[in-house]
Design a protein around this motif. Sequence first.
Motif, PDB file in Angstrom:
ATOM      1  N   THR A  77      35.580  42.366  36.826  1.00  0.00           N
ATOM      2  CA  THR A  77      36.217  43.592  37.314  1.00  0.00           C
ATOM      3  C   THR A  77      37.734  43.470  37.297  1.00  0.00           C
ATOM      4  O   THR A  77      38.438  44.439  37.013  1.00  0.00           O
ATOM      5  CB  THR A  77      35.740  43.911  38.741  1.00  0.00           C
ATOM      6  N   VAL A  78      38.235  42.258  37.589  1.00  0.00           N
ATOM      7  CA  VAL A  78      39.683  42.042  37.579  1.00  0.00           C
ATOM      8  C   VAL A  78      40.216  42.075  36.148  1.00  0.00           C
ATOM      9  O   VAL A  78      41.271  42.665  35.869  1.00  0.00           O
ATOM     10  CB  VAL A  78      40.035  40.710  38.269  1.00  0.00           C
ATOM     11  N   LEU A  79      39.489  41.438  35.225  1.00  0.00           N
ATOM     12  CA  LEU A  79      39.911  41.460  33.828  1.00  0.00           C
ATOM     13  C   LEU A  79      39.881  42.881  33.260  1.00  0.00           C
ATOM     14  O   LEU A  79      40.762  43.285  32.496  1.00  0.00           O
ATOM     15  CB  LEU A  79      39.012  40.542  33.003  1.00  0.00           C
ATOM     16  N   ALA A  80      38.856  43.644  33.647  1.00  0.00           N
ATOM     17  CA  ALA A  80      38.791  45.034  33.198  1.00  0.00           C
ATOM     18  C   ALA A  80      39.936  45.847  33.788  1.00  0.00           C
ATOM     19  O   ALA A  80      40.532  46.689  33.104  1.00  0.00           O
ATOM     20  CB  ALA A  80      37.447  45.645  33.596  1.00  0.00           C
ATOM     21  N   ALA A  81      40.246  45.579  35.064  1.00  0.00           N
ATOM     22  CA  ALA A  81      41.360  46.280  35.705  1.00  0.00           C
ATOM     23  C   ALA A  81      42.674  45.938  35.015  1.00  0.00           C
ATOM     24  O   ALA A  81      43.547  46.803  34.849  1.00  0.00           O
ATOM     25  CB  ALA A  81      41.421  45.926  37.187  1.00  0.00           C
ATOM     26  N   ARG A  82      42.834  44.664  34.629  1.00  0.00           N
ATOM     27  CA  ARG A  82      44.046  44.256  33.903  1.00  0.00           C
ATOM     28  C   ARG A  82      44.211  45.088  32.629  1.00  0.00           C
ATOM     29  O   ARG A  82      45.305  45.597  32.341  1.00  0.00           O
ATOM     30  CB  ARG A  82      43.954  42.771  33.549  1.00  0.00           C
ATOM     31  N   THR A  83      43.135  45.245  31.889  1.00  0.00           N
ATOM     32  CA  THR A  83      43.196  46.044  30.665  1.00  0.00           C
ATOM     33  C   THR A  83      43.482  47.508  30.977  1.00  0.00           C
ATOM     34  O   THR A  83      44.296  48.157  30.305  1.00  0.00           O
ATOM     35  CB  THR A  83      41.872  45.923  29.890  1.00  0.00           C
ATOM     36  N   GLY A  84      42.811  48.026  32.007  1.00  0.00           N
ATOM     37  CA  GLY A  84      43.027  49.417  32.380  1.00  0.00           C
ATOM     38  C   GLY A  84      44.460  49.698  32.788  1.00  0.00           C
ATOM     39  O   GLY A  84      45.055  50.709  32.392  1.00  0.00           O
ATOM     40  N   ALA A 126      47.137  47.987  31.876  1.00  0.00           N
ATOM     41  CA  ALA A 126      47.984  47.896  30.687  1.00  0.00           C
ATOM     42  C   ALA A 126      47.918  49.185  29.859  1.00  0.00           C
ATOM     43  O   ALA A 126      48.944  49.668  29.359  1.00  0.00           O
ATOM     44  CB  ALA A 126      47.566  46.700  29.837  1.00  0.00           C
ATOM     45  N   VAL A 127      46.733  49.747  29.728  1.00  0.00           N
ATOM     46  CA  VAL A 127      46.583  50.988  28.958  1.00  0.00           C
ATOM     47  C   VAL A 127      47.316  52.144  29.646  1.00  0.00           C
ATOM     48  O   VAL A 127      47.997  52.950  28.993  1.00  0.00           O
ATOM     49  CB  VAL A 127      45.096  51.322  28.762  1.00  0.00           C
ATOM     50  N   GLY A 166      43.310  59.369  27.426  1.00  0.00           N
ATOM     51  CA  GLY A 166      43.301  57.918  27.510  1.00  0.00           C
ATOM     52  C   GLY A 166      43.502  57.408  28.925  1.00  0.00           C
ATOM     53  O   GLY A 166      42.858  56.430  29.345  1.00  0.00           O
ATOM     54  N   THR A 167      44.367  58.054  29.690  1.00  0.00           N
ATOM     55  CA  THR A 167      44.633  57.615  31.062  1.00  0.00           C
ATOM     56  C   THR A 167      43.420  57.822  31.957  1.00  0.00           C
ATOM     57  O   THR A 167      43.093  56.963  32.789  1.00  0.00           O
ATOM     58  CB  THR A 167      45.843  58.363  31.638  1.00  0.00           C
ATOM     59  N   LEU A 168      42.757  58.937  31.813  1.00  0.00           N
ATOM     60  CA  LEU A 168      41.572  59.200  32.641  1.00  0.00           C
ATOM     61  C   LEU A 168      40.491  58.149  32.394  1.00  0.00           C
ATOM     62  O   LEU A 168      39.814  57.706  33.334  1.00  0.00           O
ATOM     63  CB  LEU A 168      41.029  60.599  32.352  1.00  0.00           C
ATOM     64  N   LEU A 169      40.329  57.726  31.144  1.00  0.00           N
ATOM     65  CA  LEU A 169      39.350  56.687  30.838  1.00  0.00           C
ATOM     66  C   LEU A 169      39.794  55.324  31.388  1.00  0.00           C
ATOM     67  O   LEU A 169      38.999  54.584  31.983  1.00  0.00           O
ATOM     68  CB  LEU A 169      39.147  56.591  29.328  1.00  0.00           C
ATOM     69  N   ALA A 170      41.065  54.981  31.215  1.00  0.00           N
ATOM     70  CA  ALA A 170      41.557  53.664  31.637  1.00  0.00           C
ATOM     71  C   ALA A 170      41.533  53.503  33.148  1.00  0.00           C
ATOM     72  O   ALA A 170      41.235  52.418  33.664  1.00  0.00           O
ATOM     73  CB  ALA A 170      42.970  53.447  31.108  1.00  0.00           C
TER      74      ALA A 170
END
Length: 413
Positions: A18-25, A27-28, A192-196
């Motif tokens: 979840t933290v790694l996914a949040a990191r990507t989100g 950044a996007v 893109g923001t809504l998805l991230a």
Amino acid sequence: MRSAEPVTAPPATAVPRTVLAARTGVAVVFALNGLAVASWFSRVPAVREALGLSAGRLGLLLLAMSAGAVLALSTAGLVTQRLGAARTVALSTVLVAVGLTGVGVAAGVAGSLPGVAVGLFALGYGSGTCDVAMNVEGAAVEKRLGRTIMPRFHAAWSLGSVAGAAIGAGAARAGVPIGAHLAVLAAVVLGGTLLAARAFLPAQASTDTSATRRGGLLAAWREPRTLLIGLLVLIMAFAEGSANDWLAVAFVDGYGTSEAVGAVVFGVFVTGMTIGRTAGTVALDRWGRVPVLFATILLAAFGATVAVLAGSGPVAVAGVALWGLGASLGFPVGMSAAADEEDRAPARVSVIAVVGYTAFLAGPPLLGLLGDRVGTLHALLLVPVLLLPTLALVPVTRPPAGGGGRTTPVQSS
């Protein structure tokens, strides 16, 4: 003596998905926010031409976006605490998309100065609110990762800016209408923001009352360290924002370049910012905030001076690259310093954002009026004049005693 207890997250191999996914989100979201803002800045010369504005009147128009951002920042911390970072980012980006589309239609179709001003206010208000929320989320992710990463989030913003500048230069060169260009970019940014934002960390349950949240925000305004960091961020925001607002126009006016070349020069600046923010995390973890900020601020002052006084286009562009490289770390390091204590992060980030964004409020009209007297290019000499005294503020970014650091364990007895 008990063993030292780290205040940071476990090693990277143990970091939850979840933290790694949040990191990507995160950044996007940073990248798309940069894309939105740079898309506007890359078309400033075209908007000036369409509306027939002088440098002074253009500066006053740019004030509309800054006013929206500063107004939003005064409450963005409370909004983020109440709604959570993900919802705040999503809602504020809707406003960014509406504002960006409105600017394009008002300038390119209607030729309406008031319409552009309203669109810029909406763009600034949405961007300012999003700025606080994404920085708060970025600080939370950084803490859980246990290493410096905030500058890389801001590097993602700069990458988005590079893309926005490149697309803007191409659109200007191809004669793409301002309205069509900005409307398409607004749709991309919003989707893109809504998805991230869906990948952000789960919102923490809070029992704080509204009065408690307001009290925390007021307390942050009385903290000397927070205010001094805010002053540092203000000057660094001015060094960055002056290039965002005026660099393309300054090269068109001062060096006689085309609008497309002006947009490319702006792209060189944000490329320098991107490189500095990407490499800066390694430098910060190795040498610490204070020596790295000293070096980069001096580099920014030197680069801005060369960009204005070089007299030669290629040398001036090299100065722009150094300016961007040197200005890259002040804002993200200030945000990390504000969030050294996670429970106070929303209030402190909000305060520092308000102080810092005052540069975006005062900078455009100040440089515009100065540009009417000495020329747009030479007005940018105000940047190094303000940067050099700022070196005295750098030591306040040291983590507070007792656990501000991200990667160093705290000894406890």
